[in-house]
Scaffold this motif. Structure first.
Motif, PDB file in Angstrom:
ATOM      1  N   ALA A 198      -6.383  -6.417  -0.108  1.00  0.00           N
ATOM      2  CA  ALA A 198      -6.067  -5.326  -1.037  1.00  0.00           C
ATOM      3  C   ALA A 198      -5.438  -5.901  -2.296  1.00  0.00           C
ATOM      4  O   ALA A 198      -4.244  -6.201  -2.313  1.00  0.00           O
ATOM      5  CB  ALA A 198      -5.136  -4.324  -0.374  1.00  0.00           C
ATOM      6  N   GLN A 208       2.212   1.704  -3.512  1.00  0.00           N
ATOM      7  CA  GLN A 208       1.183   2.060  -4.501  1.00  0.00           C
ATOM      8  C   GLN A 208       0.693   3.496  -4.284  1.00  0.00           C
ATOM      9  O   GLN A 208       0.470   4.220  -5.234  1.00  0.00           O
ATOM     10  CB  GLN A 208       0.003   1.081  -4.372  1.00  0.00           C
ATOM     11  CG  GLN A 208      -1.073   1.269  -5.416  1.00  0.00           C
ATOM     12  CD  GLN A 208      -0.741   0.564  -6.722  1.00  0.00           C
ATOM     13  OE1 GLN A 208       0.417   0.406  -7.075  1.00  0.00           O
ATOM     14  NE2 GLN A 208      -1.754   0.135  -7.440  1.00  0.00           N
ATOM     15  N   CYS A 209       0.514   3.884  -3.008  1.00  0.00           N
ATOM     16  CA  CYS A 209      -0.058   5.211  -2.745  1.00  0.00           C
ATOM     17  C   CYS A 209       1.004   6.239  -2.416  1.00  0.00           C
ATOM     18  O   CYS A 209       0.681   7.380  -2.093  1.00  0.00           O
ATOM     19  CB  CYS A 209      -1.054   5.123  -1.582  1.00  0.00           C
ATOM     20  SG  CYS A 209      -2.399   3.991  -1.938  1.00  0.00           S
ATOM     21  N   LEU A 256      -9.580  -3.829   4.381  1.00  0.00           N
ATOM     22  CA  LEU A 256      -8.684  -2.718   4.103  1.00  0.00           C
ATOM     23  C   LEU A 256      -8.915  -1.562   5.083  1.00  0.00           C
ATOM     24  O   LEU A 256      -8.000  -0.830   5.424  1.00  0.00           O
ATOM     25  CB  LEU A 256      -8.907  -2.264   2.651  1.00  0.00           C
ATOM     26  CG  LEU A 256      -7.907  -1.282   2.070  1.00  0.00           C
ATOM     27  CD1 LEU A 256      -6.474  -1.759   2.252  1.00  0.00           C
ATOM     28  CD2 LEU A 256      -8.195  -1.046   0.595  1.00  0.00           C
ATOM     29  N   CYS A 311      -1.234   1.008   8.478  1.00  0.00           N
ATOM     30  CA  CYS A 311      -0.438   1.743   7.489  1.00  0.00           C
ATOM     31  C   CYS A 311       0.303   2.952   8.051  1.00  0.00           C
ATOM     32  O   CYS A 311       1.457   3.209   7.695  1.00  0.00           O
ATOM     33  CB  CYS A 311      -1.315   2.160   6.319  1.00  0.00           C
ATOM     34  SG  CYS A 311      -1.882   0.729   5.405  1.00  0.00           S
ATOM     35  N   LEU A 336      -5.635  -1.073  -6.000  1.00  0.00           N
ATOM     36  CA  LEU A 336      -5.861   0.299  -5.540  1.00  0.00           C
ATOM     37  C   LEU A 336      -5.526   1.168  -6.738  1.00  0.00           C
ATOM     38  O   LEU A 336      -4.601   0.863  -7.471  1.00  0.00           O
ATOM     39  CB  LEU A 336      -4.904   0.669  -4.410  1.00  0.00           C
ATOM     40  CG  LEU A 336      -5.173   0.114  -3.025  1.00  0.00           C
ATOM     41  CD1 LEU A 336      -4.048   0.506  -2.094  1.00  0.00           C
ATOM     42  CD2 LEU A 336      -6.467   0.675  -2.489  1.00  0.00           C
ATOM     43  N   LEU A 372      -1.860  -4.109  -7.056  1.00  0.00           N
ATOM     44  CA  LEU A 372      -0.807  -3.667  -6.123  1.00  0.00           C
ATOM     45  C   LEU A 372       0.537  -4.316  -6.439  1.00  0.00           C
ATOM     46  O   LEU A 372       0.586  -5.426  -6.986  1.00  0.00           O
ATOM     47  CB  LEU A 372      -1.209  -4.032  -4.689  1.00  0.00           C
ATOM     48  CG  LEU A 372      -1.831  -2.887  -3.897  1.00  0.00           C
ATOM     49  CD1 LEU A 372      -3.213  -2.626  -4.369  1.00  0.00           C
ATOM     50  CD2 LEU A 372      -1.814  -3.181  -2.411  1.00  0.00           C
ATOM     51  N   LEU A 425      -5.902   0.298   6.996  1.00  0.00           N
ATOM     52  CA  LEU A 425      -5.609   1.728   6.872  1.00  0.00           C
ATOM     53  C   LEU A 425      -5.647   2.432   8.227  1.00  0.00           C
ATOM     54  O   LEU A 425      -4.859   3.339   8.504  1.00  0.00           O
ATOM     55  CB  LEU A 425      -6.595   2.391   5.900  1.00  0.00           C
ATOM     56  CG  LEU A 425      -6.424   1.980   4.430  1.00  0.00           C
ATOM     57  CD1 LEU A 425      -7.641   2.371   3.616  1.00  0.00           C
ATOM     58  CD2 LEU A 425      -5.160   2.609   3.843  1.00  0.00           C
ATOM     59  N   THR A 481     -11.279   0.454  -5.473  1.00  0.00           N
ATOM     60  CA  THR A 481     -10.300  -0.536  -5.016  1.00  0.00           C
ATOM     61  C   THR A 481     -11.002  -1.871  -4.980  1.00  0.00           C
ATOM     62  O   THR A 481     -12.232  -1.933  -5.060  1.00  0.00           O
ATOM     63  CB  THR A 481      -9.846  -0.210  -3.579  1.00  0.00           C
ATOM     64  OG1 THR A 481     -10.979  -0.450  -2.719  1.00  0.00           O
ATOM     65  CG2 THR A 481      -9.443   1.236  -3.432  1.00  0.00           C
ATOM     66  N   ILE A 515       0.847  -1.203   0.000  1.00  0.00           N
ATOM     67  CA  ILE A 515       0.000   0.000   0.000  1.00  0.00           C
ATOM     68  C   ILE A 515       0.876   1.244   0.000  1.00  0.00           C
ATOM     69  O   ILE A 515       0.620   2.218  -0.702  1.00  0.00           O
ATOM     70  CB  ILE A 515      -0.959  -0.015   1.209  1.00  0.00           C
ATOM     71  CG1 ILE A 515      -1.953  -1.170   1.065  1.00  0.00           C
ATOM     72  CG2 ILE A 515      -1.715   1.311   1.334  1.00  0.00           C
ATOM     73  CD1 ILE A 515      -2.860  -1.377   2.255  1.00  0.00           C
TER      74      ILE A 515
END
Length: 1589
Positions: free
Chosen positions: A1327, A1190-1191, A1209, A1217, A1330, A1383, A1213, A1319, A1187
């Protein structure tokens, strides 16, 4: 004589048998008529009426063996064709109506009864209705009725579960009420406010007291429980685990639900008897095979082809020779015949000024005014002069010759109308007579407005009284009606018109082809056309009528018809003036008060001719008691204007039977046939003309439906008796042509449309040249194709044939024609059959509409009737089922929908009667508001595509699959995210395999760096935590667990917290102590009954040995209210973390390997299965790493999260994360949005967040709640231009419409249209996709992927598990949006669900995923390894057989797009179609519930939400009604129609419920299985349940 025994039997031509051939004595008949009248006036109750009537008739009724005596009473009264029409079928209500004349099937209902006798044993499930929707009726006391008698018809039910005694509801009508009472009385109505945020939150759980009472009413059933997968919510009370006590189900049932109160069906789903027995009844009904049987199934060639009805090879075909056109008598030459109608008026007005022209009557039957020919002439001249010379605008005359003028006159003022009509003709203006608009919303009034607009009408003439009564605008002027042009209203009363000067004379020209007047007609579809009649046609029509009827100067004629159009205008306004006749005009309002008035006037004025409709004859029969001193001997002609109507024959016969003794001669009854286009087509001549005797024909209904004339011999049930309508008009040629296609002449034994060629017919439809050509300029051709004449013919829209002696017979009208599966049925005939089923008790006789609607490429018959207020639910339902059976029996056609509406709610036509096209329009728009509905799609819809069957033994082998793919040039469908190894920038990933290590490192390296901000409903920070604060709090929690809880390493701990920082700290506290955390959503204090059992279940199934929570929730768990829902004594140790000791643990636990269990993630799937998955430390850190990459999350970033923190998810989060990547998370608990909808978006704007996450339910709340408030938000400085990516977290197909409308609404606040993306995750991997979008700098660096792409697929192909891409907007297209970018480290492949082989690009299959952050398996109480292995460790059956994949349980496909991603590779888009568990297998095809639901929601504005599920192969559709309850039943037909049209499925049950009843989980997904259980356990408290037949 058109009557029909139940469906049309005619003992007319048959000799009456001796048993029947006895007529009742006159005095009995009179007493019966008096009774009828008393009943219709309301002077006597129905019960009293039946009692007295029974007494009167008992001596005359022969006992018929085996027939229920009450039925005998109904039908055996009149028998010979001369029988008096008595009997409860008479028009009791005298409701004004024009369609009433059609059905005098009163005389012979035997056929219907005989047909119904066959169906005696058939039971249909009665719809259930909430009390408030019922017509109020008394409720029985609340004691269970005796239900011991078991019926033999329920064998199938017994086999299913050895039921000791089943209760057939029809046998005990009041059981139903009683059940309703019990259930209503006890269901808890606290509608759960929290349905949206609690899995399984379901309002209205009926409490178990009701269920046990019900259970006693039913037998218990015991089924062997076969082993099944561990659906821990199956509601089947199986023992869960040897040591554990039984747990309540997640689906929110109280534990008290034990075997006694639950009846299980084959698949272990418990059902409450009421719903299930109805469904069983429905299944029993449907088991009976219906015509036509399906031919052999075929293996689909993919396209679903609708079955085309093959014509029956045995159907009758015409065998006669080709007909030759029929010539009417030549028009006689009369020496002094006037050159124009106005010349006649001038002649009579000047030569015989005192001669009476028209006598008008008031409502008491008194003559109020007699207009003489002199007065008519002078007043018409005055009006003509005034119109031409005294009306001007801007000094220009307002009207010029040839202009059209509307005539708006009430039906009780013929004098003013006649003056206005002739005044217009004298001024060379074109009158357009129309009805008086009473309200702004009159049925059809808008269409009249279109007609006036298209005719260019600017002036309306009316009377003073009428003008005063019209609706007014505020200015005092007449209001403009909807759809009408602006009109100037001119009152024609004396004081407004001027005397012309001596030297002014109106021009009187010879009759020409100029337009004389325009008559309006309404088509079958409801559109209004104006038919233009020329001066020449008007004159020659008068000539022809005069010759045919033998009119002579000075005759007296009584007219009951509307004098503004049709026969009333032709005889009483035009032909009467031509012959200087005296017209006695009987207003409709007088007929309502005194139905005998016209007969009395014939007697008083010694009238020679009367013009009536069969309705008027029928009504006069009801008032026979005043007829002692009446003589009809003067009549030489009784013109029956609707004699073409097949059912007028019974009125004629009945009337003759009564009045023959009063001087009425049989031969003076003269039926005629006419249509607005062709005016009079045929009329029976008066006796003095020496014509052949009248004819009657008894025709087979089934022959007629195939368009063939067969005189009926064997089958006495379904026949139609018709009378002739006389000979063709003088000077006319008549022929009969085929209805569809080229107008070929019919054969002599074939029914077709009658066409006329003559100088006496209409010219055109005003302003509609195309339609005019089709109707007024038809050229009939012979079978060889040569035209029969050079003169065009006009289609009359009458269906009929030419009989012996050149007599014309009419069997129906094109307007009432319904072509179902290639067979023709006449609406009037169907009405007559319905009326033969003893309607008087339940519906109003003349208030029945029959029409057809087109559904799934065929016409479907709809019957709508007005229900009497005193008819009970059961009686009405019984009547409805019998009507269906009668129509089925007699017409061999199924009724698609039968609806009853409350009295006086159907739209009325101008002279009473029902406005059919408006009724149809309301039905299709869902605005009819019926109080009872019965749909029979199973019976009627026989053209569905064949069910799909797999061909045995033709499985495609793996090898041929691969070869096939290669040959087709297809690549195997697989895709992967970026490679994690290349992306790692440092060895942090290898250093921090464990989340607890990361937190400790951050607490040392950046102790004051803020990680979390929690916002409250006001948008202020409720609490915050930096790295060090979180670390310290986690340490204290660890101490509590070890010291107070004395927990061991590896123990499971349930964390029951509201969303907040306590939850996050306790999670890390568990990791520090070496325990395994399980996050659980806390119970909702207002809805413990449904939310607490879920908490209890997760705690038990996860084997948690301790619960960590807050003090408030701890109290709640042990409260009195909680004890009512669960067993509170069995909670494990509960610790609260509100006051933590300020101590540090001696050491922080270090797991020996990263494969060890880190936490459990529990969630309830949409199918109601509670599934917990195991996440190892390695998977947890791999998830965070993916994550983060990816973000692009770094400590300097801020993200806003509006998700629930309990699973999937959302949990990652919230809890993982931020700690892993170091970015700051702004936490917005979704529950807070219930009090402040704008909280999330305001926070995003305030903190200038670039990345935010939400769920569909949040997006929906914002779209619905803030849609209209964007302006107010802008004023509060909410600006969303900072947002780069707004990701919707979901485990389902992306909801395109929602994301698009969200983007559109908030575009005004600066939200970029590309910001919203989706997502995808599921239980095996939370996940998978995303989609952070490339905007701004990111795009330039080329880091993020391309925009999500949308494709359109064919919905029909999806049902066959195929993907077929189509253009946007093509029929059956379904938009699918890519689910997000895969991802880093994730590989996806599409596999065939059955062969487990890989599929090619753009093929539909199951999505399989391989990734370091896959969950390691299910954690269930069973630990069933088979299930686990299947889902988490699967290998392909061929191809790459080494990789271990996890099966997601979702169908989808991969498609390589033209776009490239950062690395220059072509981008593979993953499209998720839906969950396999959710799909419905129907007719051998796979349906996704969401597709059906989307169609249903679109079908009516009041449907707020919809959910579908199947039950025993029946499709059940549940809709939430957001509107008044009276709309509930409108939805039944609309829902059935749309699902048939778009999905080729027949809906079995439609359930209408209140908003908020469909349970939704925290992710905004519908819990369809919960709903199903609630429905079967009768806990939804529905407004209405309709069982489609």
């Amino acid at each position: 004589m058109a009557e029909r025994g139940s469906a049309g039997l005619l003992t007319v031509v048959l000799e009456p048998g001796p048993a029947v051939a006895m007529t009742l004595p006159a005095e009995v008949r009179e007493k019966l008529a008096e009774l009828e009248l008393e009943l219709s006036e309301g002077d006597i109750t129905q019960k009293g009426y039946e009692k007295k009537r029974g007494k009167l008739l008992s001596p005359y009724i022969p006992q018929i063996q085996g027939v229920d005596p009450s039925l005998q009473l109904e039908h055996r009264i009149q028998t010979s064709s001369q029988a008096a029409p008595v009997g409860s079928k008479q028009n009791k209500s005298r409701a004004p109506n024009a369609r009433d004349e059609r059905f005098r099937s009163d005389l012979h209902t035997e056929a219907v009864q005989a047909a119904l006798a066959k169906y005696k044993e058939r039971k249909m499930p009665m719809p259930s209705k909430r009390r408030s929707v019922l017509v109020q009726s008394s409720v029985e006391a609340c004691t269970p009725p005796d239900t011991s008698s078991a019926s033999e018809d329920e064998g199938s039910l017994r086999r299913q579960g050895r039921i000791a005694s089943s209760t057939p509801y029809q046998a005990h009508p009041n059981v139903e009420h009683w059940f309703n009472r019990v259930i209503q009385g006890s269901s808890t109505s606290s509608s759960a406010s929290s349905t949206s945020s609690h899995p399984g939150g379901r309002p209205h759980a009926a409490n178990s007291a009701a269920n046990t009472v019900l259970a006693d009413l039913m037998a218990h059933t015991h089924l062997d429980n076969h082993s099944a997968p561990p659906d821990v919510t199956g509601l089947s009370e199986r023992s869960m685990h040897a040591e554990r006590p039984q747990v309540a189900s997640v689906r929110g049932h109280p534990r008290g639900f034990n075997h006694a109160s639950v009846m299980e069906t084959g698949d272990g789903v418990p059902v409450n008897s009421r719903v299930s027995s109805k469904i069983q009844q429905l299944l029993n009904t449907l088991k009976r095979p219906k015509r036509p049987p399906l031919r052999e199934f075929f293996v689909d060639d993919f396209e679903e082809l609708l079955d085309v009805q093959q014509p029956d090879p045995n159907q009758p075909k015409p065998e006669g020779t080709q007909m030759s056109p029929l010539e009417g008598d030549p028009l006689g030459v009369v020496t002094n015949w006037p050159p124009a109608l106005l010349a006649s008026l001038q002649r009579w007005g000047t030569m015989y000024p005192k001669s009476p022209c028209l006598t008008a009557l008031d409502n008491a039957g008194k003559a109020v005014y007699t207009l003489t020919y002199g007065k008519l002439w002078t007043r018409s001249q005055k009006l003509a002069y005034t119109l031409l010379n005294k009306l001007s605008s801007r000094n220009e005359p307002l009207l010029r010759p040839g202009d059209r003028v509307a005539l708006v006159f009430p039906n009780n003022d013929p004098v003013m109308f006649m003056v206005a009509f002739y005044g217009c003709l004298l001024a060379e203006l074109v009158p357009v007579p129309i009805e008086v608009p009473l309200t702004r919303k009159d049925a059809g009034s808008q269409q009249i407005g279109f007609l006036l607009g298209s005719c260019g009408v600017t002036l309306a003439l009316t009377t003073d009284a009428c003008q005063k009564g019209l609706p007014k605008a505020q200015t005092g002027e007449v209001a403009t009606f909807k759809g009408w042009p602006r009109l100037l209203w001119f009152v024609t009363d004396g004081k407004h018109v001027v005397k012309p000067p001596k030297d002014w004379h109106p021009p009187i020209r010879d009759a020409s082809n100029e337009i004389a007047y325009i008559e309006y007609k309404t088509s079958k579809e409801g559109s209004t056309m104006g038919i233009t009649i020329s001066h020449a046609a008007m004159l020659s029509h008068c000539h022809a009528l005069t010759q045919a009827c033998g009119y002579t100067e000075g005759e007296t004629i009584t007219n009951v018809l509307d004098f503004k159009r049709d026969a009333g205008l032709w005889h009483a306004v035009l032909a009467s003036v031509m012959n200087r006749m005296h017209v006695i005009s009987i207003p409709y309002s007088l007929m309502k008060v005194n139905p005998l008035s016209w007969i009395q006037k014939v007697h008083t004025y010694k009238a020679r001719v009367a013009v009536v409709k069969s309705r008027d004859m029928h009504w006069s029969l009801l008032a026979q008691r005043d007829q002692r001193d009446i003589s009809l001997i003067s009549l030489r002609m009784l013109i029956v204007a609707d004699g073409a109507n097949p059912w007028s024959i019974s009125s004629c016969d009945a009337f003759l039977n009564v009045f023959q003794s009063r001087g009425l001669r049989p031969e003076v009854i003269c039926p005629c046939a006419s249509s607005p286009e062709s005016m009079t087509v045929a009329i029976r001549r008066p006796p003095e003309m020496g014509i052949p005797p009248p004819g009657k024909a008894v025709l087979s209904m089934s022959g007629l439906s195939h368009g063939v004339i067969r005189v009926d011999t064997e089958e006495k049930l379904s026949v139609l008796t018709v009378q002739d309508v006389g000979q063709a008009m003088p000077g006319a040629r008549v022929c009969v042509v085929r209805v569809e296609g080229t107008p070929y002449l019919c054969q002599t034994d074939e029914v077709g449309e009658i066409c006329v060629s003559s100088g006496t017919i209409g010219v055109a439809y005003y302003g509609l040249p195309g339609m005019t050509k089709n109707i007024f300029e038809t050229i009939p051709v012979t079978s060889s194709g040569s035209p029969i004449s050079d003169r065009p013919f006009t289609r009359t829209s009458l269906m009929g044939f030419i009989g012996p002696d050149n007599l014309v017979f009419v069997v129906g009208k094109m307007d009432g024609l319904m072509v179902v599966s290639g067979r023709r049925h006449n609406a009037d005939d169907v009405v007559a059959t319905a009326l033969a089923v003893e309607p008087m008790k339940f519906v109003y006789r003349g208030r029945i509409a029959v029409f057809s609607v087109s559904v799934l490429h065929d016409e479907r018959i709809v019957v709508v009737a007005e229900q009497r207020p005193d008819a009970s639910e059961e009686d009405s339902f019984q009547w409805m089922s019998r009507v269906l059976q009668a129509i089925d029996s007699i017409h061999q056609v199924g009724v698609y929908c039968l609806a009853l509406v409350p009295a006086n709610t159907l739209p009325k036509a101008p002279l009473g009667g029902i406005h059919i096209s408006e009724t149809k329009q309301r039905f299709l728009e869902g605005a009819l508001h019926p109080c009872n509905v019965l749909m029979c799609p199973h019976t009627c819809v026989t053209n569905l595509p064949k069910p799909r069957q797999k061909q045995p033994g033709t499985e495609v082998g793996p090898a041929s699959m691969i070869v096939g793919n290669l040959v087709a040039g297809k690549r195997i469908a697989q895709a992967c995210g970026r490679d994690v190894a290349q992306l790692e920038d440092n060895d942090q990933a290898r250093k921090f395999l464990y989340m607890q290590d990361v937190l400790q490192w951050r607490a040392q390296a950046t102790p004051d760096h803020p990680l979390f901000l929690l916002l409250n409903a006001k948008g202020t920070v409720a609490s915050a935590a930096s790295c060090l604060q979180l670390h310290k709090r986690a340490e204290r929690v660890a101490v509590v667990l070890m010291e107070k809880g004395r927990l061991n390493t590896g123990d499971h701990v349930a964390l029951v917290y509201p969303p907040g920082i306590d939850l996050i700290a306790s999670f890390y506290g568990c990791l520090y102590a070496g325990c395994v955390p399980v996050t659980v959503r806390p119970p909702h204090p207002q809805n413990l009954a449904t939310t607490l059992p879920t908490v209890k279940m997760i705690v038990e199934v996860s084997k948690s040995v301790c619960i960590l929570t807050t003090q408030a929730i701890m109290k709640l768990l042990k409260s009195k209210e909680a004890a009512a829902a669960v067993d509170v004594k069995t909670w494990p140790l509960v610790l609260d973390t509100d006051d933590l000791p300020r101590k540090r643990p001696l050491q922080i636990y270090k797991p020996p390997t990263p494969e060890m269990l880190a936490y459990l993630d529990f969630s309830v799937s949409t199918t109601g299965i509670l599934a917990g998955v195991k996440m190892s430390h390695a998977a947890t850190s791999a998830l965070c790493r993916s994550i983060k990459l990816q973000c692009e999350l770094y400590p300097s970033r801020q993200i806003a999260i509006c998700l629930d923190p309990y699973c999937g998810l959302g949990f990652a989060l919230w809890c993982l994360c931020s700690v892993y990547s170091g970015h700051q998370s702004i936490l917005v608990p979704p529950l807070e949005l219930e009090t402040n909808v704008s909280l999330w978006l305001s926070a995003v704007s305030q903190y200038k967040v670039r990345v935010t996450f939400c769920s569909y339910s949040i997006m929906e709340m914002c779209t619905k709640g803030l849609g209209a408030q964007t302006e107010a938000l802008r004023l509060r400085n909410v600006n969303l231009s900072c947002v780069r990516t707004c990701m919707v977290v979901a485990e389902e197909r992306p909801r395109i419409t929602l994301t698009q409308s969200f983007s559109k609404i908030f575009k005004d606040l600066g939200l970029s249209p590309r910001a919203v993306s989706t997502t995808f995750g599921c239980r095996v991997n939370v996940a998978i996709c995303l989609q952070p979008n490339r905007l701004g700098k990111l795009a330039e660096q080329g880091t993020a992927g391309p925009d999500p792409t949308t494709v359109y697929v064919d919905m029909r192909a999806l049902r066959h598990d195929r993907v077929r891409l189509v253009e946007r907007g093509s029929p059956h297209s379904l938009p699918l949006m890519e689910s997000g970018k895969i991802l880093p480290g994730v590989k996806v492949i599409i596999a065939n669900t059955e062969t487990k082989g890989p599929l090619g690009d753009s093929h539909l299959g199951e999505v399989w995923v391989s990734s370091p952050h896959n969950a390691t398996g299910y954690y269930t109480v069973y630990g069933e390894e088979a299930l686990h292995a299947d889902h988490f460790n699967t290998k392909l059956s061929f191809g790459d057989t080494q990789t271990v994949w996890a099966r997601t349980g979702y169908l989808g496909f991969l498609r390589r797009t033209e776009l490239t991603d950062a690395s220059g590779e072509r981008h593979d888009a993953l499209y998720v179609v839906g969950s396999l568990d959710e799909t419905l297998e129907l007719r051998g095809m796979r349906y996704h519930p969401i597709d059906i639901e989307t169609s249903v929601i679109r079908s009516h504005k009041s449907i707020a939400e919809c959910a579908v599920f199947t039950w025993t192969n029946l499709l059940v559709v549940v809709v939430e009604l957001e509107g008044p309850e009276q709309e509930a039943l409108d939805l039944v037909a609309l829902v059935t129609n749309v699902v048939l049209e778009e999905h080729y499925l027949i809906v079995g049950v439609v359930v209408v419920v209140d908003p908020g009843v469909i349970p939704i989980n925290s992710r905004g997904e519908k819990q369809r299985m919960h709903l199903r259980d609630g429905f079967l356990a009768d806990q939804l408290d529905p407004i209405y349940v309709a069982y489609n037949m």
